[in-house]
Structure formats: structure tokens, C-alpha cells
Design a protein around this motif. Structure first.
Motif, mmCIF file in Angstrom:
data_model
loop_
_atom_site.group_PDB
_atom_site.id
_atom_site.type_symbol
_atom_site.label_atom_id
_atom_site.label_comp_id
_atom_site.label_asym_id
_atom_site.label_seq_id
_atom_site.Cartn_x
_atom_site.Cartn_y
_atom_site.Cartn_z
ATOM 1 N N ASN A 47 0.831 -1.210 0.000
ATOM 2 C CA ASN A 47 0.000 0.000 0.000
ATOM 3 C C ASN A 47 0.864 1.259 0.000
ATOM 4 N N GLU A 48 1.930 1.241 0.771
ATOM 5 C CA GLU A 48 2.830 2.395 0.813
ATOM 6 C C GLU A 48 3.519 2.603 -0.537
ATOM 7 N N VAL A 53 3.705 5.715 -5.843
ATOM 8 C CA VAL A 53 3.656 5.689 -7.310
ATOM 9 C C VAL A 53 2.610 6.675 -7.812
ATOM 10 N N GLN A 54 1.524 6.826 -7.088
ATOM 11 C CA GLN A 54 0.428 7.686 -7.546
ATOM 12 C C GLN A 54 0.765 9.146 -7.469
#
Length: 54
Positions: A47-48, A53-54
Motif C-alpha cells: 500500500n505504501e 507511485v500515484q
């Protein structure tokens, strides 16, 4: 005892445990809990990484 013979090694804020030794140290319930904890850590890590990346 050299590092190659150690079951647990601490280095640079990391803890490494030789997986093959877990069955000698932990009972079946503890091993299930261990795998559950590792899974949660991996999910958190994924998740991190996605968030970066986003």
C-alpha cells in the motif's frame, strides 16, 4: 558465532530471522500468527509503495 550461524541478526534497523529455524522455536499456533503478521506487513508495504507511485 558467525553471522551465518545466527538465527536472528540485527543490522541497520533491520531484523532478519532465518525462516528454517522458526519451526524449531515456535509452535504451530505461533507460526500461524507469525505468517499473519508478515502478511500484514507485506500488505502495508504494498500500500505504501502504491501510494508513492500515484
Amino acid at each position: 558465532m558467525s553471522n551465518g550461524n545466527k538465527i536472528i541478526t540485527r543490522s541497520n534497523s533491520k531484523i532478519m530471522i532465518r525462516d528454517s529455524e522458526l519451526t524449531r522455536i515456535l509452535n504451530a499456533t505461533e507460526i500461524q500468527q507469525w505468517h499473519h503478521i508478515v502478511s500484514k506487513i507485506e500488505q502495508f508495504q504494498d500500500n505504501e509503495l502504491e501510494r508513492k507511485v500515484q
